[in-house]
Scaffold this active site. Structure first.
Site, PDB file in Angstrom:
ATOM      1  N   SER A 188       2.284 -16.702  18.944  1.00  0.00           N
ATOM      2  CA  SER A 188       3.535 -16.705  18.186  1.00  0.00           C
ATOM      3  C   SER A 188       3.285 -16.083  16.821  1.00  0.00           C
ATOM      4  O   SER A 188       2.293 -15.363  16.633  1.00  0.00           O
ATOM      5  CB  SER A 188       4.081 -18.128  18.067  1.00  0.00           C
ATOM      6  OG  SER A 188       5.401 -18.098  17.568  1.00  0.00           O
ATOM      7  N   ASN A 189       4.156 -16.325  15.868  1.00  0.00           N
ATOM      8  CA  ASN A 189       3.986 -15.755  14.527  1.00  0.00           C
ATOM      9  C   ASN A 189       4.529 -16.723  13.480  1.00  0.00           C
ATOM     10  O   ASN A 189       5.035 -17.788  13.820  1.00  0.00           O
ATOM     11  CB  ASN A 189       4.673 -14.387  14.453  1.00  0.00           C
ATOM     12  CG  ASN A 189       6.146 -14.505  14.751  1.00  0.00           C
ATOM     13  OD1 ASN A 189       6.912 -15.063  13.982  1.00  0.00           O
ATOM     14  ND2 ASN A 189       6.549 -13.993  15.913  1.00  0.00           N
TER      15      ASN A 189
END
Ligand code: CTP
Length: 378
Positions: A188-189
């Site tokens: 993810s980020n």
């Protein structure tokens, strides 16, 4: 009672009655309450004067059918024009509200429900009936909403009409997508979703109907916004494409994973001491580019988060994804980017660019929506 409340609230009320309505309440009563002669026929039977449904439709700022019977709703939904109420409805250029009133079984019947859905799909507002004792003596849903509730619905409609984006639909994508590797790990980020949520809130506050397609975030759904939660880029793609089909525009604020694991392990991957672990990734679909390719006359706003050569990359994305304008964030600016409550952005379109100062995300959203408004009303 409803008529009295409307007159008391300062409305000019022109009552149109069907022949059946006259059986329930006398025209004299309605004329006295509304302070105007009521209209029933296409012609005045006394002097032959023509009651123009077209001019009625043009005159009114709001057309309210209360009580709306199953019969009238069915005729409205199918365009039957055999009385003045219906011809005025067909000519009305103003918002239309209906307050259904009927027996519970008639209300629940699929035909009535289908007619109501069809009217709602074409912008007619439904003031839901209440539950309680009905004229038939039965108990259930079908009693016309309280006059105060109907007046409130009319007032809400006027309040909305004053809003600049009333009647417009927007899709906003926000937050980070999550690409599972196995049941416990994912890619993810750092996106918090704050910018997208602020944009959704601002669009809704200006009267737009907003579908917020949201990746993972800890934020509460803004008031008046319909939120669709998604996990992966593929899910976000599906939800955004579906919502865009009905929309006037979209704001692509989500930080979408560009790559996802080729395979998702069904059980937890165990570590091993034999060399490095290689994770094979494949490209995800570019949602913004796909919407851009099929946008027609709709508005599309993109975001770019860059660390170097910012402007050139942003302009490249503006063209490649057919954005109307793009919001550039530079991670090099203090106060801009992921988790904070402030942002510093530049709005870039084909005519030039506008650098905004460091602002709260809420204020930044307001400035972006100002630009959206000016694009839409151009
Ligand atoms: N976007 C999208 N779907 C994707 C990737 C990006 O809708 N699969 C949207 C983002 O919401 C944003 C814009 O496209 O509006 C950003 O584009 P891009 O810069 O291509 O995303 P990055 O992943 O940052 O691309 P790059 O690696 O080229 O910098």
């Amino acid at each position: 009672m409803l008529c009295r409340l409307l007159v008391r609230a300062g409305a000019e009320v022109q009552v149109v009655m069907t022949a059946a309505a006259k059986e329930f309440i006398t025209p004299l009563t309605m004329a006295t309450l509304s302070r105007r002669p009521i209209l029933v026929e296409f012609f005045d039977p006394e002097n032959g004067a023509w009651h123009s449904h077209v001019s009625l439709g043009e005159w009114a700022d709001c057309y309210l059918v209360a009580p709306a019977t199953a019969n009238t709703l069915a005729k409205m939904a199918t365009g039957v024009a055999d009385n003045l109420l219906l011809t005025a409805y067909l000519s009305a250029r103003c918002p239309v509200l209906v307050a259904p009133a009927m027996d519970l079984d008639m209300y629940a019947h699929y035909a009535t429900q289908q007619n109501l859905r069809s009217l709602a799909d074409h912008g007619v507002r439904i003031v839901e009936p209440a539950s309680g004792e009905l004229a038939s003596g039965l108990e259930g849903k079908g009693r016309m909403a309280e006059p105060e509730t109907i007046v409130r619905a009319v007032e809400e409609l006027f309040a909305e009409k004053k809003k600049p984006l009333a009647g417009k639909r927007f899709v906003v994508t926000a937050g980070a997508t999550i690409e599972p590797i196995d049941p416990v790990r994912f890619l993810s980020n750092h996106s918090s979703g704050k910018m997208g949520y602020a944009l959704a809130e601002e669009l809704a506050a200006r009267g737009a109907r907003v579908t917020l397609v949201s990746g993972r975030t800890a934020l509460a759904t803004p008031a008046g916004v319909e939120r669709v939660d998604v996990l992966t880029a593929a899910e976000m793609h599906r939800a955004a494409v579906e919502a865009f089909a009905e929309a006037d525009g979209a704001v692509m604020c989500a930080a979408v994973a560009d790559y996802t694991p080729c395979e998702v392990a069904a059980s937890k991957i165990k570590k091993s001491d034999e060399g490095d672990w290689m994770l094979r990734l494949k490209r995800t679909q570019d949602i913004a580019a796909e919407l851009g390719g099929a946008k027609g006359g709709r508005l599309l706003v993109g975001f770019a988060l860059e660390t170097d050569d910012e402007r050139a990359h942003a302009v490249d994305k503006l063209e490649r994804k057919h954005f109307d304008f793009i919001v550039l964030n530079s991670l090099r600016d203090a106060g801009a980017g992921f988790r904070g409550d402030t942002n510093k952005v530049t709005l870039i379109d084909r005519a030039g660019s506008e650098e905004l100062p460091l602002l709260s995300k809420r204020e930044t959203a307001a400035r972006i929506v100002d630009k959206i408004e000016s694009c839409i009303t151009k």
